[in-house]
Design an enzyme around this catalytic site. Structure first.
Site, PDB file in Angstrom:
ATOM      1  N   ASP A 108      -4.895   2.196  10.688  1.00 47.05           N
ATOM      2  CA  ASP A 108      -6.306   1.854  10.877  1.00 47.05           C
ATOM      3  C   ASP A 108      -6.475   1.258  12.277  1.00 47.05           C
ATOM      4  O   ASP A 108      -6.527   1.994  13.262  1.00 47.05           O
ATOM      5  CB  ASP A 108      -6.705   0.890   9.750  1.00 47.05           C
ATOM      6  N   LYS A 160      -6.959   6.743  10.444  1.00 44.41           N
ATOM      7  CA  LYS A 160      -8.392   6.511  10.666  1.00 44.41           C
ATOM      8  C   LYS A 160      -8.568   6.189  12.153  1.00 44.41           C
ATOM      9  O   LYS A 160      -8.704   5.037  12.545  1.00 44.41           O
ATOM     10  CB  LYS A 160      -8.819   5.315   9.805  1.00 44.41           C
ATOM     11  N   PHE A 197     -14.064   3.133   3.836  1.00 42.37           N
ATOM     12  CA  PHE A 197     -13.019   2.388   3.152  1.00 42.37           C
ATOM     13  C   PHE A 197     -12.551   3.187   1.945  1.00 42.37           C
ATOM     14  O   PHE A 197     -13.325   3.500   1.052  1.00 42.37           O
ATOM     15  CB  PHE A 197     -13.512   1.004   2.735  1.00 42.37           C
ATOM     16  N   GLY A 249       0.774  -1.249   0.000  1.00 44.80           N
ATOM     17  CA  GLY A 249       0.000   0.000   0.000  1.00 44.80           C
ATOM     18  C   GLY A 249       0.798   1.288   0.000  1.00 44.80           C
ATOM     19  O   GLY A 249       0.357   2.291  -0.550  1.00 44.80           O
ATOM     20  N   ASP A 304       0.728   3.570   4.399  1.00 39.59           N
ATOM     21  CA  ASP A 304      -0.373   4.226   3.687  1.00 39.59           C
ATOM     22  C   ASP A 304      -1.463   4.696   4.646  1.00 39.59           C
ATOM     23  O   ASP A 304      -1.909   5.832   4.585  1.00 39.59           O
ATOM     24  CB  ASP A 304      -0.960   3.305   2.598  1.00 39.59           C
ATOM     25  N   ASP A 362      -5.658  -0.235  -1.799  1.00 43.69           N
ATOM     26  CA  ASP A 362      -6.400  -1.145  -2.659  1.00 43.69           C
ATOM     27  C   ASP A 362      -7.741  -1.568  -2.075  1.00 43.69           C
ATOM     28  O   ASP A 362      -7.967  -1.471  -0.864  1.00 43.69           O
ATOM     29  CB  ASP A 362      -5.596  -2.421  -2.882  1.00 43.69           C
TER      30      ASP A 362
HETATM   31  P1  IMP Z   1      -4.072  -1.722  10.423  1.00 42.86           P
HETATM   32  O1  IMP Z   1      -5.502  -2.134  10.670  1.00 42.86           O
HETATM   33  O2  IMP Z   1      -3.737  -0.421  11.111  1.00 42.86           O
HETATM   34  O3  IMP Z   1      -3.131  -2.827  10.762  1.00 42.86           O
HETATM   35  O4  IMP Z   1      -3.951  -1.449   8.870  1.00 42.86           O
HETATM   36  C1  IMP Z   1      -3.531  -2.497   8.045  1.00 42.86           C
HETATM   37  C2  IMP Z   1      -3.662  -2.250   6.606  1.00 42.86           C
HETATM   38  O5  IMP Z   1      -5.031  -2.302   6.269  1.00 42.86           O
HETATM   39  C3  IMP Z   1      -3.181  -0.934   6.024  1.00 42.86           C
HETATM   40  O6  IMP Z   1      -1.799  -0.918   5.805  1.00 42.86           O
HETATM   41  C4  IMP Z   1      -3.925  -0.956   4.707  1.00 42.86           C
HETATM   42  O7  IMP Z   1      -3.221  -1.718   3.748  1.00 42.86           O
HETATM   43  C5  IMP Z   1      -5.227  -1.658   5.053  1.00 42.86           C
HETATM   44  N1  IMP Z   1      -6.332  -0.704   5.195  1.00 42.86           N
HETATM   45  C6  IMP Z   1      -6.890  -0.228   6.321  1.00 42.86           C
HETATM   46  N2  IMP Z   1      -7.895   0.643   6.044  1.00 42.86           N
HETATM   47  C7  IMP Z   1      -7.958   0.697   4.700  1.00 42.86           C
HETATM   48  C8  IMP Z   1      -8.787   1.438   3.759  1.00 42.86           C
HETATM   49  O8  IMP Z   1      -9.682   2.230   4.108  1.00 42.86           O
HETATM   50  N3  IMP Z   1      -8.536   1.216   2.444  1.00 42.86           N
HETATM   51  C9  IMP Z   1      -7.556   0.360   1.995  1.00 42.86           C
HETATM   52  N4  IMP Z   1      -6.760  -0.323   2.818  1.00 42.86           N
HETATM   53  C10 IMP Z   1      -6.962  -0.163   4.154  1.00 42.86           C
HETATM   54 MG    MG Z   2      -4.174  -3.353   1.823  1.00 36.29          MG
END
Ligand code: IMP
Ligand code: MG
Length: 182
Positions: A105, A133, A154, A46, A102, A161
């Protein structure tokens, strides 16, 4: 099939808005990182687009690495278990790392990576994420540099992606619900 743009409900950040924000971030990072010989580590896949822009916006002597992780789960939600599928290729003992991501979340990915790099002997781990986020956070992670705070939607484009598609859109947008069966 049709054009990718046809799948987008709304644009959150245009190409120009992203570029302007990255110039600001790069200038702030330059002031903090100058003279520290930082190692920029991009989280694949990403962050590959953001990486290319942020390193050029921050003209410090530095080098780059790439790490790939996968967190098992559905296309729009991560499960929490993070696995490294491609590791960095050098010793990071004593290095000042800047992790380029990127989107922050749940926090699972960056919480895991920060711990991983500190365990491997990094002198410091700075986190730079284009998007944050905060509404979805389940793990406490401090991001040192954030491009934009996004609502709980999203988003795709500019590296992000949905089911591996839309990474090459030059802007960041929200998909139409019918695209992911919502
Ligand atoms: P985490 O939940 O903070 O571990 O985020 C993990 C990964 O989820 C990020 O690096 C993104 O690749 C993907 N991700 C989280 N939210 C989104 C979104 O809104 N769109 C696309 N990918 C996302
Ligand atoms: Mg992803």
């Amino acid at each position: 099939m049709g054009r990718m743009d046809d799948d987008i409900l709304k644009v959150l950040y245009t190409e120009e808005e992203i570029a302007a924000r990255i110039r600001e971030m790069g200038a702030a990072m330059y002031r903090d990182l100058e003279g520290k010989d930082p190692l920029f580590i991009s989280v694949l896949r990403g962050a590959f687009v953001f990486m290319a822009d942020i390193v050029r916006a921050c003209q410090v002597r530095s080098d780059v690495e790439f790490i790939a992780v996968s967190s098992y789960g559905s296309a729009t939600k991560s499960s929490g278990a993070v696995q490294i599928t491609h590791d960095i290729q050098q010793d990071i003992t004593g290095r000042h790392l800047v992790v380029i991501e990127d989107i922050l979340d749940s926090g699972n990915t960056l919480a895991f990576l920060k711990q991983y790099f500190l365990t491997k002997g990094a002198a410091s781990v700075t986190i730079c994420t284009l998007l944050d986020k905060p509404s979805r956070r389940t793990k406490a992670v401090h991001a040192d540099y954030v491009g934009f705070e996004v609502p709980d939607e999203f988003v795709v484009g500019y590296g992000l992606d949905y089911a591996q598609k839309y990474r090459n859109l030059p802007y960041i947008g929200v998909l139409k619900p019918e695209v992911y069966g919502g």
